[in-house]
Design a protein around this motif. Structure first.
Motif, short mmCIF file in Angstrom:
data_model
loop_
_atom_site.label_atom_id
_atom_site.label_comp_id
_atom_site.label_asym_id
_atom_site.label_seq_id
_atom_site.Cartn_x
_atom_site.Cartn_y
_atom_site.Cartn_z
N UNK A 187 0.85 -1.20 0.00
CA UNK A 187 0.00 0.00 0.00
C UNK A 187 0.88 1.25 0.00
N UNK A 188 0.53 2.19 -0.87
CA UNK A 188 1.25 3.46 -0.88
C UNK A 188 1.06 4.18 0.45
N UNK A 189 2.12 4.82 0.93
CA UNK A 189 2.00 5.50 2.21
C UNK A 189 1.16 6.77 2.07
N UNK A 190 0.68 7.25 3.19
CA UNK A 190 -0.13 8.47 3.21
C UNK A 190 0.04 9.11 4.57
N UNK A 233 -9.40 0.91 2.74
CA UNK A 233 -8.13 0.18 2.94
C UNK A 233 -7.97 -0.89 1.86
N UNK A 234 -9.06 -1.56 1.56
CA UNK A 234 -9.06 -2.56 0.48
C UNK A 234 -8.59 -1.93 -0.84
N UNK A 238 -4.92 -0.86 -0.86
CA UNK A 238 -4.03 -2.01 -1.06
C UNK A 238 -3.94 -2.38 -2.52
N UNK A 239 -5.08 -2.29 -3.22
CA UNK A 239 -5.10 -2.65 -4.63
C UNK A 239 -4.50 -1.56 -5.52
#
Lengths: 332, 221
Positions: A1-4, A33-34, A37-38
């Motif tokens: 997952x890209x950070x934020x 969140x799903x 992640x994608x």
């Protein structure tokens, strides 16, 4: 997952202040969140709503029910007032997802739920909703689960929510707050048809936060039911679903609310069917007739033509089941 | 004799010391009298190293937040990035690997843990948002070496084949049996646990175990 960057405000005002074009609110996280992640959603900032309160269910003096944005799907489903006055909503909620997901999912989050279209969920595939102008992979792809109502040449993705189908039938108002103050949006206007801009899914401005959903006062003496048809008996999205609310005088229908899920690009009110039913005898034959009207403008594709008939059957059976309660004296 | 992980006495594990933990358990099975030197050394490191306990270290790394999580009744200090989900923190940072990563997108239930007594999918829950909650994982069910009635019933009914979904099944079952609003019929249990997928198809025995555990729990077990 890209950070934020995660921002955790403690007031609605601060939450709105923290919002930008590149941010997203998070409630239960079951969609966001799903999709992060994608790689489908990649916000720079995530604004956590978990410290904002907004978790009350309040009966208003005018008979309506005001639901806080953060009330979980589990809690809403078993609220005594919902079970008594809006059993169709309770049934719809409990037919959605699983116990674990309903414990997390919030009311506003469910309203904002994104489509389950597999092409939308796969960043490697063209999708007008995810990346405007890239084309619709579902149109000539595996479109068995896709919509037949409210579609455009740019998008045929279904709205996945059960809760919203019940709310569409009941009638509701979405209350939002932004930098310019609060706004009330009729539920039927909140979700948008894909048209030429499938990336625009709702009438919410970038700085606005859903704070409440207010249900219309229940129809007096109504009977109702939520019927969900799907590939397995539980933990599955609808192929076709129907929320039906009916009032009767003797054997005649005096009011009807029919909403559909699984077959349309937004929570779908079958207004033609409703209008045709009012004043008529509540018979199985009549239910089948009005069900046809709901799909008059259906646009089936290669793999989803079955949804026309399935949706019609869902309407006819939901109406029959609801009216059967009336004859058994089980009001609502 | 079987040992059960007890975070109260075996806390402070990280993903690195999880290996130490496994080695330690393996070594203890060899019997103390003949404990090989490498295992003694491993046990010593596991006991003494401060790694995995950020409270003893300096400030969190850039982009990380130092948070407290209450897991199985123990306050744990851990450094997390914003995007870290509870599942990964529990497994990789706290060394509680009983919770499994299945689909990682809320479609299988293998990652089910209890938050304030409610079953949730820990793969979709940001860890930072769980700081004020009571989290229970499969490791937190036993009491003083005694299996929870649901664990015992799964054991007795052979309610698994490969075992990968089992901890999630058990956590959901505990939540179901503690919720008076969920009916007691087989159909009600199946519906309430439909979010826990078993690829091996052990559902029949899982259901039997849950219903049996219900009796044991009512009987004060």
């Amino acid at each position: 997952m890209q950070s934020f960057e995660l921002i955790r405000p403690e007031s609605v005002k601060d939450a709105i202040g923290a919002q930008s074009e590149r941010s997203a609110f998070i409630g239960g996280g079951t969609t966001l969140v799903d999709l992060m992640k994608l790689g489908v959603m990649q916000p720079d900032h995530v604004v956590d709503t978990n410290r904002l309160g907004l978790d009350e269910i309040e009966a208003l003096d005018d008979g309506r029910l005001k639901i806080g944005a953060r009330v979980s799907n589990s809690r809403l489903a078993i609220d005594a007032r919902v079970e008594r006055d809006y059993p169709v909503l309770s049934q719809a909620l409990l037919s959605g997802a699983s116990t674990g997901l309903r414990n997390m999912a919030t009311t506003a989050g469910n309203v904002m739920q994104r489509t389950r279209c597999p092409y939308f969920r796969d960043p490697a595939k063209p999708c007008n909703k995810r990346e405007p102008g890239t084309g619709c992979s579902a149109m000539d792809g595996i479109n068995r689960n896709h919509a037949v109502l409210g579609t455009s040449e740019h998008c045929i993705a279904t709205h996945p929510s059960d809760m919203c189908v019940a709310m569409a039938a009941i009638g509701a108002t979405v209350v939002v707050e932004g930098r310019k103050g609060t706004r009330e949006i009729p539920f039927e206007d909140f979700h948008l048809l894909p048209g030429d801009h499938p990336e625009r899914e709702h009438d919410l401005r970038s700085d606005e936060l859903i704070t409440h959903v207010v249900l219309d006062a229940p129809l007096e003496g109504a009977v109702s039911t939520y019927l969900k048809l799907r590939d397995r008996a539980s933990y599955e999205f609808a192929l076709a679903s129907c929320a039906a609310i009916v009032t009767l005088e003797g054997t005649k229908v005096t009011a009807a609310r029919i909403a559909l899920g699984g077959v349309a690009t937004k929570p779908w009110r079958a207004v033609d069917a409703e209008a045709a039913l009012v004043g008529e005898e509540a018979t199985a034959k009549m239910f089948e007739q009005v069900a046809l009207l709901a799909f008059q403008r259906a646009m089936p594709l290669e793999h989803n033509a079955f949804k026309v008939e399935l949706g019609q059957q869902a309407i006819a059976r939901a109406l029959r089941d609801a009216v059967q309660q009336a004859s058994q004296g089980e009001h609502q | 004799m079987t040992e059960y992980f007890d975070p109260k006495t075996q806390g402070g594990a990280t993903s690195k010391s999880r290996r130490n933990f496994l080695k330690t358990v393996g070594a203890s099975g060899v019997a103390a009298a003949s404990t090989p030197l490498w295992a003694q050394a491993t046990q010593a490191r596991a006991a003494e190293t401060p790694e995995g306990d950020p409270a003893k270290a300096s400030a969190p790394a850039p982009g990380m937040s130092r948070i407290q999580l209450n897991v199985n009744g123990v306050e744990r200090t851990v450094d997390v990035a914003p995007q870290m989900v509870l599942l990964d923190v529990v497994r990789n940072e706290l060394g509680l690997t009983g919770t499994k990563k299945g689909c990682d997108q809320g479609q299988c239930g293998a990652c089910t843990v209890l938050v304030n007594g409610q079953a949730i999918n820990s793969c979709l829950s940001l860890a930072i948002s769980r700081q004020t909650d009571e989290i229970t994982t499969i490791e937190g069910l036993e009491r003083g070496g005694e299996l929870h009635p649901v664990q015992q019933a799964f054991w007795e009914h052979d309610a698994f084949q490969c075992g990968y979904c089992t901890s999630g099944q058990i956590m959901s079952a505990v939540a179901v049996l503690n919720d008076d609003r969920i009916g007691q019929s087989d159909a009600a249990v199946r519906e309430a646990m439909s979010g826990n997928i078993c690829r091996c198809g052990a559902y029949k025995n899982i259901l039997a175990a849950v219903q049996d555990a219900r009796k044991a729990m009512k009987g004060g077990g």
